[in-house]
Write a protein that holds these residues in place. Structure first.
Motif, mmCIF file in Angstrom:
data_model
loop_
_atom_site.group_PDB
_atom_site.id
_atom_site.type_symbol
_atom_site.label_atom_id
_atom_site.label_comp_id
_atom_site.label_asym_id
_atom_site.label_seq_id
_atom_site.Cartn_x
_atom_site.Cartn_y
_atom_site.Cartn_z
ATOM 1 N N VAL A 64 0.838 -1.197 0.000
ATOM 2 C CA VAL A 64 0.000 0.000 0.000
ATOM 3 C C VAL A 64 0.872 1.246 0.000
ATOM 4 C CG1 VAL A 64 -1.952 1.156 1.112
ATOM 5 C CG2 VAL A 64 -1.693 -1.324 1.333
ATOM 6 N N PHE A 65 0.449 2.268 -0.735
ATOM 7 C CA PHE A 65 1.158 3.546 -0.741
ATOM 8 C C PHE A 65 0.144 4.681 -0.689
ATOM 9 C CE2 PHE A 65 0.136 2.789 -5.156
ATOM 10 C CZ PHE A 65 -0.047 4.042 -5.730
ATOM 11 N N LYS A 66 0.642 5.869 -0.468
ATOM 12 C CA LYS A 66 -0.208 7.056 -0.387
ATOM 13 C C LYS A 66 0.035 7.943 -1.595
ATOM 14 C CE LYS A 66 -1.442 10.912 2.655
ATOM 15 N NZ LYS A 66 -1.169 11.580 3.949
ATOM 16 N N ARG A 67 -1.033 8.269 -2.303
ATOM 17 C CA ARG A 67 -0.916 9.128 -3.479
ATOM 18 C C ARG A 67 -0.749 10.598 -3.083
ATOM 19 N NH1 ARG A 67 -2.302 6.694 -8.289
ATOM 20 N NH2 ARG A 67 -3.453 4.717 -8.100
ATOM 21 N N ASN A 68 -0.092 11.340 -3.949
ATOM 22 C CA ASN A 68 0.075 12.791 -3.764
ATOM 23 C C ASN A 68 0.665 13.131 -2.392
ATOM 24 O OD1 ASN A 68 -1.177 13.294 -6.339
ATOM 25 N ND2 ASN A 68 -3.161 12.914 -5.348
#
Length: 434
Positions: free
Chosen positions: A165-169
């Motif tokens: 999982v990653f975080k956009r922007n």
């Protein structure tokens, strides 16, 4: 004695050095809810409060994945010892290790049971219900942005080896975000064959780019973690007044290491506030008032709900509460503003106005160009009530509560929330104001 004189007494005694030392110590512990690191951090806080001669107790409960407080189930206890993650195709690259990046394993993730998991990356963009009915992820790793719990449950049901999982922007693309699953006992058993990892937006984009250019991306991961029932506790320490009524202060002491601003800063500030008030009383610089002071350290939400359920008098005896959650930011590093988040209008109390008045005394220390008035040393604002921390539980219990909080913070919930982003002068201003 006027309020300005009282502020001067607290400014003289409150030690930014002590507070920063507490921040560094608490930051050492990986304080995931239900972990040994959380227990160790709590014992450190308890020991400090006890050493100041305060009346201190623990209110205990179980991180067993079964116990419920007002409909909220405590997560099953979880400990992690080691982990690593690397790309093996189309090129070999060690992405992260737990020792260097504690947030790389999503909190409460199952372990790999001594094995190394290997699989191809499947990039699915955003989560939506039923997404894995259309995409085959069996034996593979799912790369996706945010919504870790929903993704984890559906991916595990579909036979995925893991989720990434990653975080956009992200305001800091190199930062590895903190996520948590907060699994119940039943969920931990049911989904024990799938692991959950977190990567920076930069690493995610590298993998996405390779996939979009037609290359297979294969990764390996190792996670040495286990679920088991662990003890949890909240800490309550009192400086007595003339009556059994209190002004309350609360800070949550959980979150991953380092978690310096969130929320070692609030927990450390509360420790020094307790020492300061006790010292001032012992010296006779201020007389004890009708109200005492009650200091509370909790695992966020879980510990506060446990107090309300198991020892409600610890909350009912409080007339007004201040929540310290992320109060130590170096504003020029984090981009934050010091916010006084008011108690809701349905719980009227003079505390909102008093907080704004004291903030002006504490923060407005610099003279304007003409010298005719004073201007703030920091950026601060007063805002209407918003949810997001333990003051919510007190408001639910019909207790007027405000929160002191710095926001936004570009390192929030990442492995880069380190003590070098903490300003000791800010810690002192927050503590004196509270």
């Amino acid at each position: 004695m006027n309020l300005e004189s009282v502020v001067e007494i607290f400014e003289k005694e409150f030690s930014s050095k002590n507070t920063l030392e507490h921040v560094y110590e608490i930051s050492r512990y990986h304080r995931i809810q239900g972990s040994q690191g959380l227990i160790d951090a709590g014992n450190y806080i308890f020991k400090q409060a006890k050493s100041y001669g305060l009346s201190v107790k623990k209110i205990t409960f179980k991180f067993d994945g079964v116990s419920e407080f007002f409909g909220f189930t405590t997560p099953l206890g979880w400990d992690i010892r080691d982990a690593w993650f690397k790309i093996v195709k189309p090129h070999e690259k060690l992405v992260s290790t737990f020792k260097e990046v504690p947030t790389m394993v999503i909190a409460h993730s199952p372990g790999t049971c001594g094995e190394v998991f290997e699989g191809e990356i499947v990039y699915v963009g955003y989560w939506k219900p039923g997404i894995f009915r259309k995409v085959n992820v069996e034996g593979k790793f799912v790369l996706i942005s945010e919504r870790p719990y929903n993704v984890f449950v559906e991916a595990a049901r579909a036979g995925a080896k893991g989720i990434i999982v990653f975080k956009r922007n992200s305001p800091e693309p190199n930062a590895v975000p903190y996520f948590g699953l907060f699994l119940t006992k039943k969920e931990a058993r049911k989904y024990s064959k799938t692991i959950a990892l977190s990567v920076s937006e930069k690493v995610a984009n590298e993998m996405i780019s390779a996939i979009e250019h037609g290359r297979d991306v294969v990764v390996q991961a190792f996670v040495d973690a286990e679920h088991r029932v662990k003890q949890g506790f909240s800490i309550v320490a009192d400086v007595e007044g003339e009556r059994e009524e209190y002004v309350g202060f609360i800070a949550h002491y959980c979150h991953p290491s380092p978690g310096a601003n969130d929320n070692a800063s609030g927990s450390a500030t509360l420790i020094e506030m307790a020492r300061t008030i006790r010292t001032i009383y012992d010296r006779g610089e201020l007389n004890r008032g009708e109200f005492g002071f009650r200091f509370i350290w909790v695992p966020e939400y879980t510990g506060t709900l446990a107090i309300l359920a198991k020892e409600p008098s610890a909350i009912s005896e409080i007339n007004f509460l201040i929540n310290l959650d992320m109060v130590g930011e170096s504003q020029w590093k984090t981009g934050s503003v010091f916010n006084i988040i008011k108690s809701p209008l349905v719980l009227p109390y003079f505390g909102n106005e008093l907080a704004e008045y004291v903030a002006d005394i504490v923060f407005k220390k610099e003279q304007t160009f003409s010298g005719s008035t004073r201007t703030p040393k920091i950026k601060y604002a007063s805002t209407e009530y918003s949810i997001g921390s333990d003051h919510d539980v007190f408001c639910f219990a019909r207790k007027s509560s405000i929160m002191l909080n710095q926001w936004p913070d570009k390192y929030y919930h990442t492995h880069m929330d380190t003590p070098d982003k903490v300003d000791p002068e800010m810690l002192k201003m927050a503590g004196v104001m509270a």
